[in-house]
Write a protein that holds these residues in place. Structure first.
Motif, PDB file in Angstrom:
ATOM      1  N   ALA A 230      91.597  46.762  70.739  1.00 25.79           N
ATOM      2  CA  ALA A 230      91.910  47.346  69.431  1.00 25.79           C
ATOM      3  C   ALA A 230      92.593  48.701  69.599  1.00 25.79           C
ATOM      4  CB  ALA A 230      90.643  47.495  68.595  1.00 25.79           C
ATOM      5  N   GLU A 231      93.532  48.962  68.685  1.00 20.59           N
ATOM      6  CA  GLU A 231      94.248  50.232  68.662  1.00 20.59           C
ATOM      7  C   GLU A 231      93.890  51.067  67.442  1.00 20.59           C
ATOM      8  OE1 GLU A 231      98.570  49.044  69.709  1.00 20.59           O
ATOM      9  OE2 GLU A 231      97.378  47.214  69.461  1.00 20.59           O
ATOM     10  N   LEU A 232      93.186  50.455  66.485  1.00 17.94           N
ATOM     11  CA  LEU A 232      92.811  51.150  65.261  1.00 17.94           C
ATOM     12  C   LEU A 232      91.480  50.608  64.767  1.00 17.94           C
ATOM     13  CD1 LEU A 232      93.668  53.126  62.938  1.00 17.94           C
ATOM     14  CD2 LEU A 232      94.583  51.108  61.763  1.00 17.94           C
ATOM     15  N   LEU A 233      90.577  51.525  64.394  1.00 13.53           N
ATOM     16  CA  LEU A 233      89.332  51.171  63.723  1.00 13.53           C
ATOM     17  C   LEU A 233      89.481  51.548  62.258  1.00 13.53           C
ATOM     18  CD1 LEU A 233      86.315  50.275  63.780  1.00 13.53           C
ATOM     19  CD2 LEU A 233      85.738  52.687  64.193  1.00 13.53           C
ATOM     20  N   VAL A 234      89.300  50.574  61.369  1.00 14.25           N
ATOM     21  CA  VAL A 234      89.424  50.810  59.938  1.00 14.25           C
ATOM     22  C   VAL A 234      88.045  50.762  59.309  1.00 14.25           C
ATOM     23  CG1 VAL A 234      90.416  49.998  57.765  1.00 14.25           C
ATOM     24  CG2 VAL A 234      91.733  49.802  59.885  1.00 14.25           C
ATOM     25  N   LEU A 235      87.633  51.877  58.721  1.00 18.22           N
ATOM     26  CA  LEU A 235      86.330  51.947  58.043  1.00 18.22           C
ATOM     27  C   LEU A 235      86.541  51.559  56.583  1.00 18.22           C
ATOM     28  CD1 LEU A 235      85.009  55.294  59.594  1.00 18.22           C
ATOM     29  CD2 LEU A 235      84.846  52.961  60.493  1.00 18.22           C
ATOM     30  N   ALA A 236      86.284  50.283  56.293  1.00 14.44           N
ATOM     31  CA  ALA A 236      86.530  49.722  54.966  1.00 14.44           C
ATOM     32  C   ALA A 236      85.243  49.786  54.148  1.00 14.44           C
ATOM     33  CB  ALA A 236      87.038  48.280  55.079  1.00 14.44           C
TER      34      ALA A 236
END
Length: 290
Positions: free
Chosen positions: A171-177
């Protein structure tokens, strides 16, 4: 009619940043011209306060004089002179994204819908949650779901699991949804520039918990949502995208929560799209979006 001998054209994204000085564009443009890079898009910005220069270009290779690796080598030489940080990648590249969620699924739902429709050029490598509420939704889309429960006592171990999953999936991005846990200072630092959060308020106003209730108490006429990079300072990270919605005195705090679901989901999806398209540059406590 195309023939087998015709070369297939490929598009590439070229982004860079460096200290601002006279002649940057001239040097870069000349290099692109001499290398046969056919520029189809070009945006740039020089910040007079931070004295940094940012640029985003798209070019194709239909008259490129060498393989793109050769052009990259020439840019590397120029980068030494200009103290430049740069990337050249295929424009079709899809960054790998890991999503974190708790119980609220409205932001997650829009991300999954846009991803499946092809409106978000990302590869979702998994969804991690401290609850099981969103499991059926995620698995319906055929995406791996990871349930990592958390308590105050197990927070370090749970965050280590998230970091390990982030690394193992590439992964290159963690999205906190709407992931309703505050990341530790350690995890925030390790993911600097690679984690985006959605806050259900038009920052910098109404930080922290229950922002809609804070806004209601102040009688605001506009509510909003803010997507920003995660930092160790709560709700203080560089802002990427914001959405607002007009309201009036008849709205209760509960009404505002429901209306806010749309602004939260849209702002977060826009931020992820901007990241995937290589449009976001960190500029101190702010961002430049090209």
């Amino acid at each position: 009619m195309s023939t087998a001998s015709e070369k297939k054209t490929s598009d590439y994204l070229f982004t860079f940043e460096c200290p601002d000085r006279l002649g940057i564009l001239a040097k870069v443009s000349n290099l692109m011209f001499e290398g046969g890079a056919f520029v189809t898009e070009s945006f740039h910005y020089g910040d007079p306060h931070t004295e940094k220069f940012f640029a985003r270009m798209v070019f194709d290779d239909h008259v490129l004089k060498t393989p793109v690796e050769g052009l990259q080598d020439r840019v590397s030489e120029l980068a030494k002179e200009l103290e430049m940080k740069f990337t050249i990648r295929p424009a079709s590249y899809r960054p790998k994204v890991l999503i974190a969620v708790s119980k609220y699924d409205h932001c997650l739902n829009l991300l999954l819908t846009k991803w499946r429709a092809g409106a978000l050029a990302i590869d979702i490598v998994g969804v991690v949650s401290n609850h099981n509420d969103c499991r059926s939704l995620v698995e319906w889309y055929g995406i791996p779901f990871h349930h990592y429960p958390i308590t105050p006592e197990t927070k370090p171990q749970q965050e280590a699991q998230i970091l390990e999953l982030f690394a193992s999936t590439g992964a290159e991005l963690l999205v906190l949804a709407r992931y309703m846990q505050i990341l530790s200072d350690d995890l925030s630092r390790k993911l600097e520039g690679r984690a985006i959060n959605i806050h259900h308020s038009f920052l910098p106003g109404f930080k922290g918990a229950r922002p809609y209730h804070q806004a209601h108490d102040r009688g605001v006429k506009v509510i909003g949502a803010t997507a920003h990079f995660v930092t160790s300072d709560l709700d203080e990270g560089p802002i990427i995208a914001q959405e607002v919605k007009a309201i009036d005195h008849t709205y209760t705090a509960e009404d505002m929560v429901l209306v806010g679901h749309d602004t939260e989901a849209i702002a977060l999806a826009n931020a992820v799209r901007l990241f995937s398209e290589g449009r976001i540059f960190l500029n101190g406590h702010r961002t430049v979006v090209l």
